[in-house]
Design a protein around this motif. Structure first.
Motif, PDB file in Angstrom:
ATOM      1  N   ARG A 157       0.933  -1.248  -0.112  1.00 55.64           N
ATOM      2  CA  ARG A 157      -0.072   0.063  -0.008  1.00 55.64           C
ATOM      3  C   ARG A 157       0.934   1.306  -0.119  1.00 55.64           C
ATOM      4  O   ARG A 157       0.263   2.375  -0.287  1.00 55.64           O
ATOM      5  CB  ARG A 157      -1.094  -0.199   1.158  1.00 55.64           C
TER       6      ARG A 157
ATOM      7  N   ASP B  60      -3.975  -8.750   2.106  1.00 52.60           N
ATOM      8  CA  ASP B  60      -5.047  -9.175   2.944  1.00 52.60           C
ATOM      9  C   ASP B  60      -4.431 -10.212   4.345  1.00 52.60           C
ATOM     10  O   ASP B  60      -3.164 -10.444   4.450  1.00 52.60           O
ATOM     11  CB  ASP B  60      -5.775 -10.291   2.380  1.00 52.60           C
TER      12      ASP B  60
ATOM     13  N   ARG C 114      -4.306   1.074   8.666  1.00 53.89           N
ATOM     14  CA  ARG C 114      -5.504   0.560   9.127  1.00 53.89           C
ATOM     15  C   ARG C 114      -6.764   0.913   8.324  1.00 53.89           C
ATOM     16  O   ARG C 114      -7.480   0.100   8.011  1.00 53.89           O
ATOM     17  CB  ARG C 114      -5.492   0.914  10.585  1.00 53.89           C
ATOM     18  N   ASP C 115      -6.849   1.925   8.056  1.00 55.38           N
ATOM     19  CA  ASP C 115      -8.142   2.527   7.408  1.00 55.38           C
ATOM     20  C   ASP C 115      -8.092   1.960   5.877  1.00 55.38           C
ATOM     21  O   ASP C 115      -9.228   1.731   5.506  1.00 55.38           O
ATOM     22  CB  ASP C 115      -8.037   4.273   7.400  1.00 55.38           C
ATOM     23  N   ALA C 116      -7.078   2.068   5.330  1.00 57.34           N
ATOM     24  CA  ALA C 116      -6.877   1.483   3.902  1.00 57.34           C
ATOM     25  C   ALA C 116      -7.247   0.092   3.718  1.00 57.34           C
ATOM     26  O   ALA C 116      -7.955  -0.446   3.069  1.00 57.34           O
ATOM     27  CB  ALA C 116      -5.536   1.828   3.344  1.00 57.34           C
TER      28      ALA C 116
ATOM     29  N   ALA D 147      -9.019  -1.280   6.130  1.00 54.85           N
ATOM     30  CA  ALA D 147     -10.642  -1.631   6.264  1.00 54.85           C
ATOM     31  C   ALA D 147     -11.356  -1.169   5.141  1.00 54.85           C
ATOM     32  O   ALA D 147     -12.697  -1.780   5.045  1.00 54.85           O
ATOM     33  CB  ALA D 147     -10.870  -0.517   7.422  1.00 54.85           C
ATOM     34  N   LYS D 148     -10.917  -0.535   4.188  1.00 60.15           N
ATOM     35  CA  LYS D 148     -11.740  -0.076   3.095  1.00 60.15           C
ATOM     36  C   LYS D 148     -11.775  -1.352   1.820  1.00 60.15           C
ATOM     37  O   LYS D 148     -12.445  -1.442   0.838  1.00 60.15           O
ATOM     38  CB  LYS D 148     -11.367   1.102   2.397  1.00 60.15           C
ATOM     39  N   ALA D 149     -10.586  -2.125   2.070  1.00 61.22           N
ATOM     40  CA  ALA D 149     -10.212  -3.109   1.002  1.00 61.22           C
ATOM     41  C   ALA D 149     -11.302  -4.284   0.874  1.00 61.22           C
ATOM     42  O   ALA D 149     -12.135  -4.566   1.921  1.00 61.22           O
ATOM     43  CB  ALA D 149      -9.032  -3.806   1.374  1.00 61.22           C
TER      44      ALA D 149
END
Length: 287
Positions: A161, A189, A281-283, A285-287
């Motif tokens: 990322r 993942d 973390r936020d990225a 969570a959006k995956a």
């Protein structure tokens, strides 16, 4: 049994239980994020265990809910600009240098160099993993000889990322297989403990409440073997991995890793593409 050495300043604790030394990451508030202070405390604890003739096996653990959330990329204890002791490699200090000169000096020592040093510890080392084992946490677990995982453990290397091709201790194709390694990296993942077991990345998966007892039962079984025989056997298997290209593969990817850091710094906000722990973390969570 020697007492556990623990206070608010101890980022790593050390304890001996019979023939087993227990080295514990102790920054639970920050998911045991690894700063340089922790790296050198780990090295000191491992050296202490190696030098103790009564210690036959070493267990590496993490205090709290998680084994390790990876490198420290944003806690108040982050110490990226501090000098290092240069125990793993012979390199100049990095704090008064710029760009790649600084990054490669530091990461050659406290990331890749230290993990390689610990991989060669002449005593068996077991990682006892619960919760998160992410990025730099993988490096710590992968340089151990065994991994015993709780059912709630999960493994991830999300640094693609950031545009970076995996962590510095690039063991991915050897601890699983190349196709699984590509999925692991391309997606970022999480692989749960059962999938890690199927891929051969961990040795055993047990209920969380049995993690400690199962790990120490394994350690005690290994302790019954001759010390020198264990050391030679470890060296034999490590040499076989290196003949399969593990060491030279890491060297080649380390260069790509720093090319990515440099690219990020040239075209973006910083060498991490502007990412910190919260953004990662936020990225995810959006995956």
């Amino acid at each position: 049994m020697s007492p556990v050495e623990m206070d608010e300043e101890s980022v790593v604790t050390y304890e001996v239980r019979g023939s087993v030394a227990v080295v514990t990451l102790n920054r639970p508030r920050y998911r045991n994020a690894q700063n340089s202070k922790m790296t050198y405390a780990l090295d000191a604890a491992f050296s202490r265990a190696v030098d103790d003739d009564d210690v036959k096996v070493i267990v590496l653990a993490g205090n709290g809910e998680h084994f390790s959330g990876g490198h420290d990329i944003g806690t108040p204890g982050r110490d990226i600009d501090q000098t290092f002791e240069r125990k793993a490699v012979i390199w100049w200090d990095h704090t008064d240098k710029q760009g790649v000169d600084a990054r490669i000096a530091r990461e050659s020592e406290v990331y890749l160099g230290m993990c390689r040093r610990w991989r060669e510890i002449p005593k068996p080392v077991i990682a006892m993993v619960q919760g998160a084992c992410i990025a730099g946490g993988l490096m710590l677990a992968w340089c151990c000889d065994f991994i015993v995982a709780a059912e709630d453990a999960f493994f991830a290397d999300p640094v693609v990322r950031m545009g970076i091709p995996g962590v510095e201790y690039f063991a991915h194709p050897w601890v699983m297989n190349p196709r699984a390694a590509k999925e692991f990296l391309y997606t970022g993942d999480r692989f749960d403990a059962e999938r890690a077991l199927r891929l051969g990345m961990v040795n055993h998966v047990v209920p969380r409440e049995d993690l400690e007892s199962a790990t120490f039962a394994l350690a005690e079984r290994i302790s019954a073997m001759p010390r020198f025989g264990l050391a030679l056997t470890k060296k034999a298997v490590n040499q076989a991995e290196d003949l399969q290209g593990m060491r030279s593969g890491m060297d080649s990817v380390f260069g790509l890793h720093h090319a990515a850091h440099s690219h990020n710094a040239e075209v973006g906000a910083d060498s991490l593409a502007g990412m910190d722990a919260r953004a990662m973390r936020d990225a995810a969570a959006k995956a």
